[in-house]
Write an enzyme that holds these catalytic residues in place. Structure first.
Site, mmCIF file in Angstrom:
data_model
loop_
_atom_site.group_PDB
_atom_site.id
_atom_site.type_symbol
_atom_site.label_atom_id
_atom_site.label_comp_id
_atom_site.label_asym_id
_atom_site.label_seq_id
_atom_site.Cartn_x
_atom_site.Cartn_y
_atom_site.Cartn_z
ATOM 1 N N THR D 130 0.805 -1.216 0.000
ATOM 2 C CA THR D 130 0.000 0.000 0.000
ATOM 3 C C THR D 130 0.845 1.275 0.000
ATOM 4 O OG1 THR D 130 -1.632 -1.227 1.261
ATOM 5 C CG2 THR D 130 -1.890 1.158 1.206
ATOM 6 N N ALA D 182 -0.431 -3.649 -14.211
ATOM 7 C CA ALA D 182 -0.257 -4.752 -13.265
ATOM 8 C C ALA D 182 0.920 -5.639 -13.646
ATOM 9 C CB ALA D 182 -1.541 -5.574 -13.193
ATOM 10 N N GLU D 247 -4.288 -15.781 2.842
ATOM 11 C CA GLU D 247 -4.194 -14.648 3.761
ATOM 12 C C GLU D 247 -5.581 -14.252 4.279
ATOM 13 O OE1 GLU D 247 -0.512 -13.388 1.080
ATOM 14 O OE2 GLU D 247 -1.765 -11.679 1.652
ATOM 15 N N GLY D 345 -21.215 1.016 30.656
ATOM 16 C CA GLY D 345 -20.060 1.913 30.690
ATOM 17 C C GLY D 345 -18.715 1.180 30.647
HETATM 18 C C1 LIG Z 1 -4.005 -1.776 10.521
HETATM 19 C C2 LIG Z 1 -3.629 -1.879 9.076
HETATM 20 C C3 LIG Z 1 -2.578 -2.683 8.692
HETATM 21 C C4 LIG Z 1 -2.192 -2.765 7.358
HETATM 22 N N1 LIG Z 1 -1.115 -3.518 7.009
HETATM 23 C C5 LIG Z 1 -0.662 -3.495 5.723
HETATM 24 C C6 LIG Z 1 0.534 -4.147 5.350
HETATM 25 O O1 LIG Z 1 1.175 -4.790 6.170
HETATM 26 N N2 LIG Z 1 0.970 -4.050 4.088
HETATM 27 C C7 LIG Z 1 0.284 -3.331 3.155
HETATM 28 O O2 LIG Z 1 0.713 -3.290 2.026
HETATM 29 N N3 LIG Z 1 -0.859 -2.686 3.452
HETATM 30 C C8 LIG Z 1 -1.343 -2.746 4.734
HETATM 31 N N4 LIG Z 1 -2.496 -2.088 5.061
HETATM 32 C C9 LIG Z 1 -3.188 -1.309 4.050
HETATM 33 C C10 LIG Z 1 -4.473 -1.915 3.550
HETATM 34 O O3 LIG Z 1 -4.210 -3.040 2.794
HETATM 35 C C11 LIG Z 1 -5.224 -0.832 2.767
HETATM 36 O O4 LIG Z 1 -5.610 0.145 3.685
HETATM 37 C C12 LIG Z 1 -6.432 -1.354 2.033
HETATM 38 O O5 LIG Z 1 -6.046 -2.192 1.005
HETATM 39 C C13 LIG Z 1 -7.300 -0.222 1.472
HETATM 40 O O6 LIG Z 1 -6.544 0.680 0.733
HETATM 41 P P1 LIG Z 1 -6.661 2.253 1.006
HETATM 42 O O7 LIG Z 1 -6.466 2.455 2.444
HETATM 43 O O8 LIG Z 1 -5.782 2.934 0.068
HETATM 44 O O9 LIG Z 1 -8.170 2.579 0.684
HETATM 45 P P2 LIG Z 1 -8.773 2.968 -0.746
HETATM 46 O O10 LIG Z 1 -8.310 1.965 -1.725
HETATM 47 O O11 LIG Z 1 -8.502 4.387 -1.009
HETATM 48 O O12 LIG Z 1 -10.314 2.742 -0.479
HETATM 49 C C14 LIG Z 1 -11.126 3.689 0.208
HETATM 50 C C15 LIG Z 1 -12.552 3.153 0.218
HETATM 51 O O13 LIG Z 1 -13.026 3.021 -1.113
HETATM 52 C C16 LIG Z 1 -13.437 1.709 -1.359
HETATM 53 N N5 LIG Z 1 -13.155 1.379 -2.741
HETATM 54 C C17 LIG Z 1 -11.974 1.380 -3.347
HETATM 55 N N6 LIG Z 1 -12.138 1.037 -4.639
HETATM 56 C C18 LIG Z 1 -13.444 0.790 -4.824
HETATM 57 C C19 LIG Z 1 -14.231 0.386 -5.931
HETATM 58 N N7 LIG Z 1 -13.705 0.145 -7.112
HETATM 59 N N8 LIG Z 1 -15.549 0.239 -5.757
HETATM 60 C C20 LIG Z 1 -16.117 0.467 -4.577
HETATM 61 N N9 LIG Z 1 -15.423 0.854 -3.494
HETATM 62 C C21 LIG Z 1 -14.102 1.011 -3.620
HETATM 63 C C22 LIG Z 1 -12.667 0.883 -0.385
HETATM 64 O O14 LIG Z 1 -13.318 -0.353 -0.148
HETATM 65 C C23 LIG Z 1 -12.652 1.774 0.816
HETATM 66 O O15 LIG Z 1 -13.889 1.642 1.478
HETATM 67 C C24 LIG Z 1 -2.911 -2.039 6.391
HETATM 68 C C25 LIG Z 1 -3.994 -1.253 6.782
HETATM 69 C C26 LIG Z 1 -4.350 -1.174 8.115
HETATM 70 C C27 LIG Z 1 -5.515 -0.330 8.499
HETATM 71 C C1 LIG Z 2 -17.771 8.265 28.798
HETATM 72 C C2 LIG Z 2 -18.747 8.128 29.916
HETATM 73 C C3 LIG Z 2 -19.079 9.224 30.685
HETATM 74 C C4 LIG Z 2 -19.959 9.102 31.755
HETATM 75 N N1 LIG Z 2 -20.214 10.183 32.549
HETATM 76 C C5 LIG Z 2 -20.975 10.027 33.664
HETATM 77 C C6 LIG Z 2 -21.155 11.097 34.582
HETATM 78 O O1 LIG Z 2 -20.648 12.189 34.378
HETATM 79 N N2 LIG Z 2 -21.868 10.878 35.675
HETATM 80 C C7 LIG Z 2 -22.449 9.673 35.943
HETATM 81 O O2 LIG Z 2 -23.082 9.533 36.974
HETATM 82 N N3 LIG Z 2 -22.315 8.634 35.101
HETATM 83 C C8 LIG Z 2 -21.577 8.777 33.959
HETATM 84 N N4 LIG Z 2 -21.427 7.727 33.103
HETATM 85 C C9 LIG Z 2 -22.014 6.431 33.430
HETATM 86 C C10 LIG Z 2 -23.220 6.061 32.578
HETATM 87 O O3 LIG Z 2 -24.289 6.870 32.899
HETATM 88 C C11 LIG Z 2 -23.511 4.567 32.802
HETATM 89 O O4 LIG Z 2 -22.456 3.846 32.249
HETATM 90 C C12 LIG Z 2 -24.797 4.120 32.180
HETATM 91 O O5 LIG Z 2 -25.879 4.694 32.857
HETATM 92 C C13 LIG Z 2 -24.941 2.602 32.213
HETATM 93 O O6 LIG Z 2 -24.731 2.095 33.472
HETATM 94 P P1 LIG Z 2 -23.721 0.870 33.671
HETATM 95 O O7 LIG Z 2 -22.452 1.217 33.036
HETATM 96 O O8 LIG Z 2 -23.705 0.517 35.097
HETATM 97 O O9 LIG Z 2 -24.367 -0.319 32.851
HETATM 98 P P2 LIG Z 2 -25.459 -1.346 33.362
HETATM 99 O O10 LIG Z 2 -26.556 -0.620 34.003
HETATM 100 O O11 LIG Z 2 -24.790 -2.409 34.133
HETATM 101 O O12 LIG Z 2 -25.975 -1.932 31.977
HETATM 102 C C14 LIG Z 2 -25.280 -2.931 31.239
HETATM 103 C C15 LIG Z 2 -26.105 -3.268 30.011
HETATM 104 O O13 LIG Z 2 -27.352 -3.808 30.420
HETATM 105 C C16 LIG Z 2 -28.401 -3.068 29.895
HETATM 106 N N5 LIG Z 2 -29.511 -3.045 30.825
HETATM 107 C C17 LIG Z 2 -29.508 -2.580 32.076
HETATM 108 N N6 LIG Z 2 -30.720 -2.759 32.627
HETATM 109 C C18 LIG Z 2 -31.509 -3.341 31.681
HETATM 110 C C19 LIG Z 2 -32.862 -3.761 31.630
HETATM 111 N N7 LIG Z 2 -33.673 -3.622 32.665
HETATM 112 N N8 LIG Z 2 -33.318 -4.318 30.498
HETATM 113 C C20 LIG Z 2 -32.516 -4.458 29.431
HETATM 114 N N9 LIG Z 2 -31.234 -4.073 29.430
HETATM 115 C C21 LIG Z 2 -30.737 -3.524 30.543
HETATM 116 C C22 LIG Z 2 -27.841 -1.715 29.639
HETATM 117 O O14 LIG Z 2 -28.588 -1.034 28.647
HETATM 118 C C23 LIG Z 2 -26.447 -2.057 29.179
HETATM 119 O O15 LIG Z 2 -26.504 -2.441 27.833
HETATM 120 C C24 LIG Z 2 -20.566 7.858 32.013
HETATM 121 C C25 LIG Z 2 -20.277 6.757 31.198
HETATM 122 C C26 LIG Z 2 -19.375 6.884 30.149
HETATM 123 C C27 LIG Z 2 -19.088 5.694 29.303
#
Ligand SMILES: Cc1cc2nc3c(=O)[nH]c(=O)nc-3n(C[C@H](O)[C@H](O)[C@H](O)COP(=O)(O)OP(=O)(O)OC[C@H]3O[C@@H](n4cnc5c(N)ncnc54)[C@H](O)[C@@H]3O)c2cc1C
Ligand SMILES: Cc1cc2nc3c(=O)[nH]c(=O)nc-3n(C[C@H](O)[C@H](O)[C@H](O)COP(=O)(O)OP(=O)(O)OC[C@H]3O[C@@H](n4cnc5c(N)ncnc54)[C@H](O)[C@@H]3O)c2cc1C
Ligand SMILES: Cc1cc2nc3c(=O)[nH]c(=O)nc-3n(C[C@H](O)[C@H](O)[C@H](O)COP(=O)(O)OP(=O)(O)OC[C@H]3O[C@@H](n4cnc5c(N)ncnc54)[C@H](O)[C@@H]3O)c2cc1C
Ligand SMILES: Cc1cc2nc3c(=O)[nH]c(=O)nc-3n(C[C@H](O)[C@H](O)[C@H](O)COP(=O)(O)OP(=O)(O)OC[C@H]3O[C@@H](n4cnc5c(N)ncnc54)[C@H](O)[C@@H]3O)c2cc1C
Lengths: 382, 382, 382, 382
Positions: D130, D182, D247, D345
């Site tokens: 790439t 190519a 791959e 959370g």
């Molecule tokens: C964590 C990571 C590790 C990587 N490691 C390697 C590595 O070891 N070696 C290496 O060579 N590369 C590596 N890559 C690169 C990777 O292979 C490329 O990112 C990938 O092939 C996409 O190319 P691009 O990023 O240029 O996206 P682009 O080709 O610019 O594509 C952008 C978007 O357009 C879409 N798109 C492109 N062409 C078309 C089309 N004709 N029709 C519809 N949609 C299209 C793509 O699907 C994508 O959604 C790595 C990438 C990541 C994120």
């Molecule tokens: C970036 C961030 C900032 C935050 N900031 C604040 C803050 O400033 N102050 C603060 O007080 N809190 C804060 N929170 C906490 C946040 O409000 C809680 O994480 C959230 O209310 C969920 O509670 P929990 O993490 O205990 O999840 P849980 O209550 O344990 O829930 C776990 C999963 O179970 C689901 N679930 C729970 N009960 C039910 C049910 N009866 N039926 C179906 N599904 C259920 C939930 O939807 C969730 O998917 C923050 C959280 C984050 C991630």
């Protein structure tokens, strides 16, 4: 290459059976499907022909007139049949459910009385569990059977019964002891011709599956001989549950076959339909939709094959059978919906296969235990 | 509280019209719908009654027999009608498309000749663009109109034409100069009763919308007076494109109304249906599904309202009208699919509203320009 | 044309405020964001600058040092801020929650003691509800406050507290009477500098929102003056519930703004990125993905606008505020996920806006009441 | 019961290898992962330890220092490693790609020069295809290699190169004849220590996979001996394409293993986390989400197993390998997203496995050929 339609489990005599059945259905279905749909059921003659060819009761031993095969052969016939995308013929209910129930749970006398005629197509079977106010919650059924000196006295009604319009033999889930809940449910066979007080509603009008007769059944003081009890009293719920994994696999077979059919007619369609200066398949969106459908079809087939192989060797476990049912029918509906869209206006016209597949598919997520009920079952196993 | 069904744009005399129309449809539709579906079209009498009540050609000036209103009034009537989930009556095509075309593009003579009878229901209108081999790609149509000394000579065929079975007045998109592509397309009005060589196919069998007559039309050396040309020669494509945003809004009205209807019958259903010891709505999964549907219904309504308000004031732009068409019909299909599932087996029976909504909905993503075509339009504007 | 980013509710002085705030953020955020993220919090100086400019406590009356505006002005500042896709600055918690609590529920003395310094940025506020073992189920909190002769004695811990690392003023939800459940919860203000026994954990490492300080707080025999009780004893739960619709709207503002930002950087990206002989936008799949994103962005904005207008006039009802919260954050995550994909490998690199938007977005479906809890609320209203 | 994690293809010595590798990773990864992430790469010592244990170059014959196994053994090591949800160690690139290239396309001299040291961990390999402006469209690369009397003169740059920060041996895709598209692409091995003019950018900051070193590489008049050409000149594109199915399978292994890990930590979590009077798993919504995840995990595993078995016997065809890549990574992201949500959370805190799985997963839909490119490949085969 992994062939999307390969069915590795379909070996030996099953492969021959498949070829034979396919030849038969290829002839019969296109010639009759439309009439079956118009009349809301297949012809009785069709059942008899199937009987002659050995397409009924494939898993029942030959001494009872059956095919002497196993679930493998039933599934094989279902594959051959479903390839046409027809949903009129209720054989999976007749052979795969009712005959199997009679064989597995019935007395020797019951087997001999019913199975040969089921195998010949003279008797058509149905299983009546669902009631107007109890479907998923099967143990809430209200149809009562009371043991009297003259036999079982049955009162109640059943709904959505496949083969309900033509069935001669209806296995009816009855509450024989309301105080016991699930353990108070028994299965009783009603022979409809002899059953005074038994009536059927008109075929229910459905979104699709028009050739399948789905009916409401009414039991008004219907008297049934004592010996028509199937299995033990109070054991009905357990018997039905025990058979479910296999029934879900059959729903899965239908789902995958329909998915493959949808993919194949649609691939063909978009290769030949022209728009904007070239075939539809030249448009990238169409190609991507089709690629997604092809992937799902292949993954679905491989999953089904694995379930089938497991079931044929050691029996499929309950949670996996639930996965098989919900996921394959979900995939079926998703793929068919996309494929219909690729047909444009034609996709909405029932003259086209894809339109019929669409209308037929929607029931699959509902019967055989709704997909929601399957998820409950899976969750319990985690 | 934001009321999901509030239609803030429906003010003044539109609100009165809505009340009147609602009362009329509440009486007529339940009484006739089933028959319309069986006979594959609404009764001619129904059109006449609608004419008497002023429900036809609402946006046409009174001097031509119309309602003297605007698109507001058309949309109002569509809302009142669609609330029943019926799709039999092709008024949006008749009044919303054909009459508007005649009024907007027609000569004074044409207006006077056709509009009063369209407003009374004596003449039913249809618009015939699609052909067996040209739908989305409209400029590829092959139906030819050749100018002769005796008028236009039309040859070709059209398919999927709404009101096609009953139409007296068909606006036909014809190629009058094949060398010019889109700029060689003209609109010509065929008066079917007088048209020798004009024939109709049988009503096309569809997945749903059974009461709507959708037909194939054949033109075999059909001669049409020169003065039946609508608008300028070669301007047909542009005229059709120009009217599209409004037609898409009407599809959106149908979509949102159907979505709301699905939500309302389903909420009702799951509150009353019992399973596992309580109403279905006690099950969390059901509550969540319903909450999602309610959200989508509300968002859809608010979006539609905004589009409507914009259209009524300054005219809706093309990309937003395309969003309106594809997204609202997508939401419609999603919500209805979920709601059907919550009905269990009943959801598949056409006696139930939800089943009919399901079967009817699927066409919405196809006609009015497929949803794929809408996405192309949107993308071009980015 | 409906302008996707139009905010019709932002009129008069709000529009001026928006312009001023935008100019400020356009200067400050790009210059500092990276450092804020590395140090896991914004600079105290930034708070002070914001205070000087009147960007803090916009809805608090001028006599307490506030902006003298309303929720309109808070939302306006949030719009201006969120347009950068930055999530470091906890003003919506500080001004939109804590200051509003103090103003709405506080005594005159409390208002005068805290609000002016909150408005200047000298005191930073936090709201501590969630505990390690009680989040959604708020009434299960275990942090206890016991009334003693020397004031409230607080023991317990809180987690995930926004502004937790820098807050000078923490509104702590405490159980003051465990026997009463939700009615035994009270809000007590802890002034952290004076609070012996109060400690903070290290900033919690998160998937995104790296510049926002989210901390665990520990209360070990922390003594707080009696007069730090906010509102009535036992009324804490009700007070928090009462404020929720507005807090959900702010989450909605962030969601829509992030969605629009994602759309805009991505549209730009695919117009300029070349592959296979032309810009990416020439590929139909890319066009369709973008068209879907553009549609969702527009619908989301229109829905938010409507909720905002309703809230500013009559107050938004609870179920609609729940719809606003869950649906807009869901749309945000969907759109951003698609947009990231269109960036290819760059989408995964945090140097790119879309990558940060992705990492930041995921929390939105969790805090402010999880999206599941919102669906429960909606369902209850049906 | 079908065991979701069963790997029927992992038989004989592969099973022993799995046990050994698992024991090693169980010890090493938890002890080091955090440091690897902080320093943005694994330790060189880790590579050496792996070399000692025979975990590098498993498919390379023993005469070159390799494990003497096949792809089976590589996949086995990947399974053992991926079970920890760690993504730091670039062995699939080192052994599964670079070493295999050298072995398959290299001269005897090249094999002997590089493979033993790759197997011991003394040389770390990378593949650089790439470029900043050419990813999916590989044939548009601009890095040029010109044959000179002193060897190949390379100019250009590469981006997103896995192992890029530590690699000693970089297989660079170069344009050796721009006029041939190519067919003008060749692979040239750059030994980084000796390469004057070769520089690396800082490790790229990513959303996740923090322990993996992903770098930009710059080639500024880098001279490389003529004999470092790998395979034939102009054959680079074909060689890379030829290796892709395998791959993609490795990406699939990572995807399925991550999916299973997510399911398992989440099932555990919701069984133990309490809210609203009981464990989370008592809530139906949670049960259904988990049931869906469990189904997808099982179907994914079965599909992967089938692909693996096919590949090990007859070689996997290109379209199926593309299905494997896109679908399994899509499922991975879907399941992990749902599982994260069930953690509330905590799901957003990188201390939790699910949060890291989430951040790591997103790249899988991009590298190894984007999922869009896979769909193109599938479509072409239909
Ligand atoms: C964590 C990571 C590790 C990587 N490691 C390697 C590595 O070891 N070696 C290496 O060579 N590369 C590596 N890559 C690169 C990777 O292979 C490329 O990112 C990938 O092939 C996409 O190319 P691009 O990023 O240029 O996206 P682009 O080709 O610019 O594509 C952008 C978007 O357009 C879409 N798109 C492109 N062409 C078309 C089309 N004709 N029709 C519809 N949609 C299209 C793509 O699907 C994508 O959604 C790595 C990438 C990541 C994120
Ligand atoms: C970036 C961030 C900032 C935050 N900031 C604040 C803050 O400033 N102050 C603060 O007080 N809190 C804060 N929170 C906490 C946040 O409000 C809680 O994480 C959230 O209310 C969920 O509670 P929990 O993490 O205990 O999840 P849980 O209550 O344990 O829930 C776990 C999963 O179970 C689901 N679930 C729970 N009960 C039910 C049910 N009866 N039926 C179906 N599904 C259920 C939930 O939807 C969730 O998917 C923050 C959280 C984050 C991630
Ligand atoms: C074409 C067709 C053929 C059929 N053939 C037969 C047949 O031959 N014999 C026969 O006995 N039956 C037959 N059925 C009936 C079928 O088995 C039932 O329709 C099905 O079991 C669902 O029951 P129900 O319709 O009563 O729905 P209900 O049980 O009322 O369910 C309604 C909705 O609620 C959901 N639901 C129910 N309980 C719960 C819960 N605890 N938690 C969450 N969601 C829940 C369901 O999943 C469904 O979505 C047939 C049905 C159809 C459509
Ligand atoms: C119930 C019903 C009523 C109708 N009423 C009328 C009527 O009154 N008058 C009338 O003239 N017509 C009517 N139509 C026809 C309707 O307008 C067309 O069906 C529609 O425009 C699509 O055209 P088509 O069927 O030829 O599909 P095609 O154009 O063949 O399209 C097939 C598929 O390919 C897709 N496709 C096409 N081009 C592209 C592209 N460039 N890129 C990506 N995808 C593409 C389409 O979206 C569709 O999914 C009606 C149709 C129905 C179903």
């Amino acid at each position: 290459m992994i062939d999307a339609t390969a069915r590795p489990w379909m070996t030996g005599d099953a492969a021959d059976l498949f070829a034979m059945a396919t030849a038969f259905f290829d002839r019969e279905i296109p010639a009759n499907r439309e009439r079956w749909e118009a009349q809301r059921c297949v012809d009785r003659e069709f059942w008899l022909k199937c009987g002659e060819l050995g397409l009924l009761c494939a898993s029942i031993p030959v001494e009872y007139g059956g095919g002497g095969g196993s679930f493998l052969h039933q599934a094989t016939i279902q594959e051959a049949y479903a390839r046409h995308g027809d949903r009129s013929w209720g054989n999976s209910m007749h052979s795969g459910v009712v005959a199997d129930y009679v064989y597995e749970y019935g007395t020797e006398e019951q087997r001999q009385r019913w199975l040969p005629k089921m195998a010949s197509g003279e008797l058509i079977g149905a299983l009546a569990m669902t009631e107007p106010s109890a479907g998923s919650d099967l143990k809430a059924i209200r149809t009562k059977a009371v043991r009297t000196s003259r036999g079982w006295l049955i009162n109640g009604s059943k709904i959505f019964i496949t083969n309900g319009g033509s069935a001669d033999l209806v296995v009816v889930a009855c509450s024989t002891d309301p105080s016991k809940g699930a353990k108070g449910i028994s299965l009783i066979v009603v022979e409809t011709q002899a059953a005074v007080g038994f009536t059927r509603g008109r075929p229910l009008e459905k979104i699709g599956q028009h050739g399948a007769d789905t009916n409401e059944l009414f039991f008004d003081d219907v008297l049934v001989p004592e010996e028509n009890l199937l299995g033990e009293e109070g054991n009905g719920f357990a018997m039905m549950m025990h058979r479910l994994p296999q029934e879900r696999l059959i729903v899965g077979v239908t789902a995958v076959t329909a998915t493959e059919l949808a993919l194949s007619v649609t691939t063909d369609y978009v290769k030949h339909r022209e728009a904007f200066g070239g075939p539809l398949i030249d448009k990238q969106h169409i190609r991507f939709e089709l690629a997604e459908c092809a992937t799902l079809a292949k993954v679905a087939r491989i999953f089904l094959n694995e379930c089938m192989a497991t079931h044929l060797s050691t029996g499929l476990d309950l949670p996996t059978s639930a996965m098989c049912k919900w996921w394959l029918t979900d995939v079926q509906c998703q793929v068919i919906d996309k494929c219909l869209q690729l047909h444009g206006g034609y996709g909405y016209m029932t003259e086209y296969t894809i339109a019929r597949l669409y209308a037929d598919a929607r029931a699959q997520r509902i019967y055989g235990g709704t997909n929601e009920i399957q998820k409950e079952l899976i969750a319990r196993s985690l």
